[in-house]
Scaffold this active site. Structure first.
Site, PDB file in Angstrom:
ATOM      1  N   ASP A 146      -7.187   0.720   0.096  1.00  0.00           N
ATOM      2  CA  ASP A 146      -5.784  -0.005   0.405  1.00  0.00           C
ATOM      3  C   ASP A 146      -5.664  -1.064  -0.490  1.00  0.00           C
ATOM      4  OD1 ASP A 146      -5.862   1.648   2.621  1.00  0.00           O
ATOM      5  OD2 ASP A 146      -6.396   0.008   3.927  1.00  0.00           O
ATOM      6  N   GLU A 163      -4.118   0.511  -4.116  1.00  0.00           N
ATOM      7  CA  GLU A 163      -2.843   0.850  -3.654  1.00  0.00           C
ATOM      8  C   GLU A 163      -1.883  -0.199  -3.739  1.00  0.00           C
ATOM      9  OE1 GLU A 163      -3.639   5.191  -1.542  1.00  0.00           O
ATOM     10  OE2 GLU A 163      -3.032   3.500  -0.287  1.00  0.00           O
ATOM     11  N   ASP A 220       0.907   3.874  -3.101  1.00  0.00           N
ATOM     12  CA  ASP A 220       0.420   5.333  -2.827  1.00  0.00           C
ATOM     13  C   ASP A 220       1.510   6.181  -3.640  1.00  0.00           C
ATOM     14  OD1 ASP A 220      -1.033   7.352  -1.521  1.00  0.00           O
ATOM     15  OD2 ASP A 220       0.827   7.811  -0.531  1.00  0.00           O
ATOM     16  N   GLU A 267       1.114  -1.235  -0.234  1.00  0.00           N
ATOM     17  CA  GLU A 267       0.055   0.029   0.070  1.00  0.00           C
ATOM     18  C   GLU A 267       1.028   1.293  -0.224  1.00  0.00           C
ATOM     19  OE1 GLU A 267      -2.692   0.182   3.470  1.00  0.00           O
ATOM     20  OE2 GLU A 267      -3.158  -2.175   3.099  1.00  0.00           O
TER      21      GLU A 267
END
Length: 372
Positions: A143, A146, A50, A46
């Site tokens: 989540d 990502e 991101d 994640e």
């Protein structure tokens, strides 16, 4: 945890084939499962995803709204003038780009993408997560999005073009960039949906004015013969042009061709040409748009409103009194408009109701409303 069929299904959905399939499984494994069963979860993916997602979105926005200013330089050896990329400009300032990027990566955007692809159902969770149905949570779906991007970043060795391809497959970037309420794209979408219940039909292709454009569709080229046999409105192009856009609208005898240094700018220019054409043809705002909620109760006033806005002369009403077999009064009312070749009439026990019914009949006629 995943059999090969599930792995293949996920890869087909996201449009990417993993060299390391362990990364794909890790992207779908929540911490609750790894705590109960051991192994790695998707939290570090994640974090990576991101950062990768932000980088991709910046690249997309620079391509959509930015362009290099062209400069000419003389070749010292051959005394020839060549065109080179110079400084970089953008149609959006820093603040506007920041706001657009926020919209593209916000929680609702990412969770909606997971919903549309139905990827949340592949999550590997512990007992507590399953009991609470955390797969329904927007945060969980954000989540997961990502983590998938993070896994692809690592598997592709940070190939930015590959990551971008997956992101644009999972999120309809073009639709989101064209969703600005103040844009011509939005205006044309609303017009098309309101009048024909369909979205406008755009075609976009690459266009380089200094090249031969081999393989580009004919409509993208300033071809004289093509121009003679097709009615169209064409925008202007310059050395910064990179894309051409064609717009065909339902029941409009004209095609619209715009150019821009990004796909979105080309579509925006095409939409502007269409908007101005419809405005010139008095098709943007029709009589049906004047009355928001046509109804029998307000029909008399609504007819008068249309007349005062210049669509026709003020309606006139003729009344005739009669009686039924029991001697009760029966009123007949006729509604006339000079410009219309019909009149609408109704009968009722009161003069007021007869007038209201006759006006309602005429209102439905001038608005071309279907009878119930």
């Amino acid at each position: 945890m995943f059999d090969q069929k599930i792995i293949n299904d996920i890869q087909n959905i996201i449009g990417y084939t993993f060299k390391n399939q362990e990364l794909l499984e890790q992207a779908f494994t929540r911490r609750s499962y790894s705590m109960e069963n051991g192994g790695e979860d998707n939290e570090v993916l994640e974090f990576i995803g991101d950062s990768a997602l932000n980088m991709v979105m910046v690249k997309i926005l620079s391509e959509e709204f930015g362009y290099f200013n062209k400069i000419e330089k003389r070749d010292a050896d051959y005394y020839l003038t060549k065109v080179y990329d110079g400084t970089f400009s953008s149609n959006k300032d820093e603040g506007e780009l920041t706001e657009i990027k926020k919209r593209l990566v916000r929680k609702s955007t990412l969770s909606n993408a997971i919903d549309n692809l139905e990827l949340q159902y592949y999550l590997v969770m512990g007992k507590g997560d399953r009991k609470r149905h955390v797969e329904r949570s927007n945060s969980t779906k954000e989540d997961l999005f990502e983590a998938i991007i993070g896994a692809i970043a690592l598997d592709s060795e940070w190939d930015i073009s590959t990551i971008q391809e997956v992101v644009t497959k999972m999120i309809d970037i073009d639709e989101m960039l064209g969703a600005d309420e103040d844009s011509y794209i939005s205006d044309i979408q609303k017009w098309s949906l309101k009048h024909y219940d369909v979205l406008p039909d755009y075609s976009v292709c690459k266009y380089l004015p200094n090249e031969m454009n081999v393989g580009a569709p004919e409509w993208a080229k300033p071809n004289i013969m093509w121009s003679l046999i097709n009615q169209f409105k064409r925008g202007v192009f310059d050395s910064n042009t990179r894309y051409a856009s064609l717009l065909v609208l339902e029941d409009v005898p004209c095609w619209f061709i715009g150019y821009g240094h990004s796909k979105n700018q080309a579509k925006e220019e095409t939409s502007r040409l269409a908007y101005e054409y419809l405005d010139d043809q008095n098709r943007l705002w029709t009589i049906q748009d004047e009355i928001e909620n046509p109804c029998k109760k307000m029909a008399i006033n609504q007819l008068e409103t249309l007349a005062r806005r210049g669509y026709f002369s003020l309606p006139t009403y003729n009344y005739y009194e009669d009686h039924d077999e029991d001697g009760n009064p029966v009123w007949k009312c006729e509604c006339h408009i000079d410009e219309e070749n019909i009149f609408c009439w109704s009968t009722a026990s009161s003069k007021k109701d007869a007038k209201k019914d006759a006006a309602w009949g005429m209102l439905k006629h001038v608005l071309d409303m279907e009878e119930n």
